[in-house]
Design a protein around this motif. Structure first.
Motif, PDB file in Angstrom:
ATOM      1  N   ASN A  35     -15.732  52.924   7.035  1.00 58.80           N
ATOM      2  CA  ASN A  35     -17.186  52.827   6.969  1.00 58.80           C
ATOM      3  C   ASN A  35     -17.786  52.676   8.364  1.00 58.80           C
ATOM      4  N   VAL A  36     -17.148  51.877   9.212  1.00 62.70           N
ATOM      5  CA  VAL A  36     -17.637  51.691  10.576  1.00 62.70           C
ATOM      6  C   VAL A  36     -17.567  53.018  11.317  1.00 62.70           C
ATOM      7  N   SER A  37     -16.475  53.748  11.147  1.00 69.19           N
ATOM      8  CA  SER A  37     -16.330  55.055  11.804  1.00 69.19           C
ATOM      9  C   SER A  37     -17.399  56.020  11.319  1.00 69.19           C
ATOM     10  N   ASP A  38     -17.648  56.038  10.010  1.00 65.14           N
ATOM     11  CA  ASP A  38     -18.663  56.930   9.449  1.00 65.14           C
ATOM     12  C   ASP A  38     -20.042  56.598  10.000  1.00 65.14           C
ATOM     13  N   GLU A  39     -20.334  55.309  10.136  1.00 63.11           N
ATOM     14  CA  GLU A  39     -21.638  54.893  10.655  1.00 63.11           C
ATOM     15  C   GLU A  39     -21.806  55.310  12.106  1.00 63.11           C
ATOM     16  N   GLN A  40     -20.729  55.293  12.866  1.00 61.97           N
ATOM     17  CA  GLN A  40     -20.808  55.682  14.270  1.00 61.97           C
ATOM     18  C   GLN A  40     -21.070  57.182  14.399  1.00 61.97           C
ATOM     19  N   LEU A  41     -20.656  57.974  13.414  1.00 63.97           N
ATOM     20  CA  LEU A  41     -20.885  59.409  13.437  1.00 63.97           C
ATOM     21  C   LEU A  41     -22.304  59.777  13.019  1.00 63.97           C
ATOM     22  N   PHE A  42     -22.980  58.856  12.344  1.00 59.76           N
ATOM     23  CA  PHE A  42     -24.328  59.111  11.835  1.00 59.76           C
ATOM     24  C   PHE A  42     -25.309  59.222  12.997  1.00 59.76           C
ATOM     25  N   GLU A  43     -26.080  60.293  13.007  1.00 59.15           N
ATOM     26  CA  GLU A  43     -27.116  60.470  14.017  1.00 59.15           C
ATOM     27  C   GLU A  43     -28.453  60.601  13.302  1.00 59.15           C
ATOM     28  N   PRO A  44     -29.326  59.622  13.463  1.00 55.94           N
ATOM     29  CA  PRO A  44     -30.629  59.724  12.794  1.00 55.94           C
ATOM     30  C   PRO A  44     -31.431  60.887  13.379  1.00 55.94           C
ATOM     31  N   MET A  45     -32.300  61.442  12.548  1.00 51.58           N
ATOM     32  CA  MET A  45     -33.105  62.562  13.025  1.00 51.58           C
ATOM     33  C   MET A  45     -34.183  62.038  13.969  1.00 51.58           C
ATOM     34  N   THR A  46     -34.618  62.914  14.836  1.00 56.60           N
ATOM     35  CA  THR A  46     -35.675  62.543  15.772  1.00 56.60           C
ATOM     36  C   THR A  46     -37.019  62.542  15.042  1.00 56.60           C
ATOM     37  N   GLU A  47     -38.000  61.976  15.679  1.00 60.00           N
ATOM     38  CA  GLU A  47     -39.339  61.959  15.089  1.00 60.00           C
ATOM     39  C   GLU A  47     -39.856  63.378  14.907  1.00 60.00           C
ATOM     40  N   ASP A  48     -39.544  64.249  15.861  1.00 67.17           N
ATOM     41  CA  ASP A  48     -39.966  65.652  15.767  1.00 67.17           C
ATOM     42  C   ASP A  48     -39.310  66.344  14.567  1.00 67.17           C
ATOM     43  N   LEU A  50     -38.185  64.902  11.858  1.00 66.64           N
ATOM     44  CA  LEU A  50     -38.792  64.323  10.661  1.00 66.64           C
ATOM     45  C   LEU A  50     -40.140  64.973  10.369  1.00 66.64           C
ATOM     46  N   ASN A  51     -40.948  65.110  11.379  1.00 63.06           N
ATOM     47  CA  ASN A  51     -42.269  65.715  11.189  1.00 63.06           C
ATOM     48  C   ASN A  51     -42.165  67.160  10.724  1.00 63.06           C
ATOM     49  N   LYS A  52     -41.199  67.913  11.265  1.00 61.06           N
ATOM     50  CA  LYS A  52     -40.995  69.293  10.822  1.00 61.06           C
ATOM     51  C   LYS A  52     -40.587  69.345   9.355  1.00 61.06           C
ATOM     52  N   ARG A  53     -39.731  68.411   8.940  1.00 58.94           N
ATOM     53  CA  ARG A  53     -39.316  68.377   7.530  1.00 58.94           C
ATOM     54  C   ARG A  53     -40.488  68.021   6.619  1.00 58.94           C
ATOM     55  N   ILE A  54     -41.308  67.104   7.072  1.00 61.86           N
ATOM     56  CA  ILE A  54     -42.493  66.733   6.292  1.00 61.86           C
ATOM     57  C   ILE A  54     -43.420  67.936   6.157  1.00 61.86           C
ATOM     58  N   ASP A  55     -43.671  68.619   7.270  1.00 59.95           N
ATOM     59  CA  ASP A  55     -44.536  69.804   7.242  1.00 59.95           C
ATOM     60  C   ASP A  55     -43.983  70.860   6.290  1.00 59.95           C
ATOM     61  N   GLN A  56     -42.660  71.091   6.343  1.00 59.96           N
ATOM     62  CA  GLN A  56     -42.036  72.084   5.463  1.00 59.96           C
ATOM     63  C   GLN A  56     -42.167  71.665   3.998  1.00 59.96           C
ATOM     64  N   SER A  57     -41.964  70.395   3.725  1.00 59.98           N
ATOM     65  CA  SER A  57     -42.081  69.899   2.345  1.00 59.98           C
ATOM     66  C   SER A  57     -43.500  70.046   1.822  1.00 59.98           C
ATOM     67  N   GLU A  58     -44.470  69.715   2.653  1.00 64.19           N
ATOM     68  CA  GLU A  58     -45.863  69.860   2.231  1.00 64.19           C
ATOM     69  C   GLU A  58     -46.216  71.330   1.988  1.00 64.19           C
ATOM     70  N   SER A  59     -45.705  72.205   2.843  1.00 65.23           N
ATOM     71  CA  SER A  59     -45.931  73.643   2.663  1.00 65.23           C
ATOM     72  C   SER A  59     -45.287  74.121   1.358  1.00 65.23           C
ATOM     73  N   ASP A  60     -44.059  73.693   1.107  1.00 64.16           N
ATOM     74  CA  ASP A  60     -43.381  74.066  -0.135  1.00 64.16           C
ATOM     75  C   ASP A  60     -44.187  73.606  -1.347  1.00 64.16           C
ATOM     76  N   PHE A  61     -44.705  72.391  -1.300  1.00 57.62           N
ATOM     77  CA  PHE A  61     -45.472  71.867  -2.432  1.00 57.62           C
ATOM     78  C   PHE A  61     -46.750  72.682  -2.652  1.00 57.62           C
ATOM     79  N   ARG A  62     -47.454  72.955  -1.560  1.00 59.93           N
ATOM     80  CA  ARG A  62     -48.696  73.749  -1.674  1.00 59.93           C
ATOM     81  C   ARG A  62     -48.427  75.139  -2.247  1.00 59.93           C
ATOM     82  N   ASN A  63     -47.262  75.695  -1.978  1.00 64.92           N
ATOM     83  CA  ASN A  63     -46.930  77.049  -2.428  1.00 64.92           C
ATOM     84  C   ASN A  63     -46.052  77.054  -3.680  1.00 64.92           C
ATOM     85  N   ASN A  64     -46.057  75.940  -4.398  1.00 65.68           N
ATOM     86  CA  ASN A  64     -45.321  75.794  -5.657  1.00 65.68           C
ATOM     87  C   ASN A  64     -43.824  76.111  -5.538  1.00 65.68           C
TER      88      ASN A  64
END
Length: 77
Positions: A35-48, A50-64
């Motif tokens: 578990n410790v090894s797995d956590e060390q491999l984890f790289e959180p996404m950058t703010e940029d 995250l924002n791109k994913r949010i924008d894509q999700s909102e676009s997907d929702f608007r376009n059904n």
């Protein structure tokens, strides 16, 4: 002694164990280390990212381009 030789020696000693309690303790240690090894491999996404994913999700929702929970549940029933 190099790492490979140490691991082989450890496995050989492990195979000699007769105590279920000792095996359980070693399993817990191994899981914890994994578990410790797995956590060390984890790289959180950058703010940029995250924002791109949010924008894509909102676009997907608007376009059904989404499935509601009923559709998802029906897929697995």
């Amino acid at each position: 002694m190099n790492l490979e030789a140490r691991k082989i020696e450890f496995v050989q000693e492990f195979l000699k164990l007769q105590s279920e309690e000792a095996v359980s303790r070693l399993e817990k240690i191994l899981r914890k280390e994994k578990n410790v090894s797995d956590e060390q491999l984890f790289e959180p996404m950058t703010e940029d990212e995250l924002n791109k994913r949010i924008d894509q999700s909102e676009s997907d929702f608007r376009n059904n381009r989404f499935k509601n929970s009923s559709e998802l549940l029906a897929k697995y029933e």
